[in-house]
Design an enzyme around this catalytic site. Sequence first.
Site, short mmCIF file in Angstrom:
data_model
loop_
_atom_site.label_atom_id
_atom_site.label_comp_id
_atom_site.label_asym_id
_atom_site.label_seq_id
_atom_site.Cartn_x
_atom_site.Cartn_y
_atom_site.Cartn_z
N GLY A 28 0.82 -1.21 0.00
CA GLY A 28 0.00 0.00 0.00
C GLY A 28 0.85 1.25 0.00
N ASN A 29 0.21 2.38 0.23
CA ASN A 29 0.94 3.65 0.27
C ASN A 29 0.34 4.54 1.35
OD1 ASN A 29 -1.14 5.56 -0.96
ND2 ASN A 29 -1.06 3.89 -2.47
N ARG A 30 0.96 5.70 1.56
CA ARG A 30 0.61 6.53 2.71
C ARG A 30 -0.48 7.56 2.43
NH1 ARG A 30 5.98 9.12 4.61
NH2 ARG A 30 4.52 10.23 5.94
N SER A 31 -1.15 7.49 1.30
CA SER A 31 -2.17 8.50 1.00
C SER A 31 -3.32 8.43 2.01
CB SER A 31 -2.71 8.27 -0.42
OG SER A 31 -3.70 9.23 -0.70
#
Length: 236
Positions: free
Chosen positions: A33-36
Site C-alpha cells: 500500500g501507500n501513505r495516501s
Amino acid sequence: LAVVQPHGDLAGLTVTVTTGGTREPIDPVRYLGNRSSGRQGAAVALAAADRGATVTLIAAHVDDGVLDAASRHTAITVHRVSSTAELKAATDAAAAASDVIVMVAAVADYRVAGVSDHKLRKEDGAPRLELVENPDILAGLVEARHAGQTVVGFAAETAADDGELLERGRAKRTRKGVDLLAVNRVGWEAGFESGTNRLVVLDTAGAVVADVDGSKREAAEALWDAALAVHAGRVG
Ligand code: CTP
Ligand code: CA
C-alpha cells in the site's frame, strides 16, 4: 429536510473524484500500500459539491473521519474500494457519465502475482513477491474521453527543488495526456497525511495555471477554478 437547490459555478456538472490509496493483497492479512490519507480528494469532492456539482467520490482505504463531511453531503455519493482493479471498475463506471474526472487517488503501480490463499509463514522462508504492473486507470480515462469531458490527474513527486518539480510535472502531464495535472511535492515529511498542501496545476501547454500553498480545501478550490476554466473552453 429542505431540498438543496444546486447553486454555484459548478451547478449542472457531474463529476467523479477518486481518493485514498489502493492496496494489493499479498496474503489474507497483508498488502502492498501507500501513505495516501485521502484528505486531498475528500476536499476536492466537498469543494465541488459546495459549488453545485453532483459528485461521485470513490475512496480507497480512507478513514471514516476523513470522509465524514463528504458522506453527509447530499450531493456526494461515496463508494469504497480496495484494490486497483476495484478502483478501476468503479471509476470507469462513474466516469462515463461525468463531465469532469479528477484522479486524486494514489494507485498501486504493481500488484502481487499469485496471491497466497493462506497466511505466509516465516518457516517457509522470505517470500519472493512477483509483481505485475497494474492498468493505468487515468490513461484509460483519457483514451475513452468524449468531447466536452475534462480529465484531471494528480502527481505526488519527490523533487530536489521547484525546477525539478515542474520539469517532472510537465513530462508527466504530456505522458498522461490529461487536461490538467496537479503536482505536489512529497517527501518523508511533506504532503501525505498532513493538513496542508502546496499544489501546482499545469495545463496542456505546461503553464502553471494555479500555485496554491494552503489548506487542502484551499488547494481544492484553486483546482476547481482551473478545471472550470478548462472545461468551459472545451464545452464552449
Ligand atoms: N494513475 C492511475 N492508474 C495507475 C497509476 C496512476 O490512474 N495505475 C493516476 C493517478 O491517480 C494520478 C496519475 O495517474 O492521477 C499520476 O500518478 P503517478 O503515480 O504520479 O504516475 P505514474 O504514471 O504511475 O508514474 P510514476 O509512479 O512512475 O511516477
Ligand atoms: Ca505511480
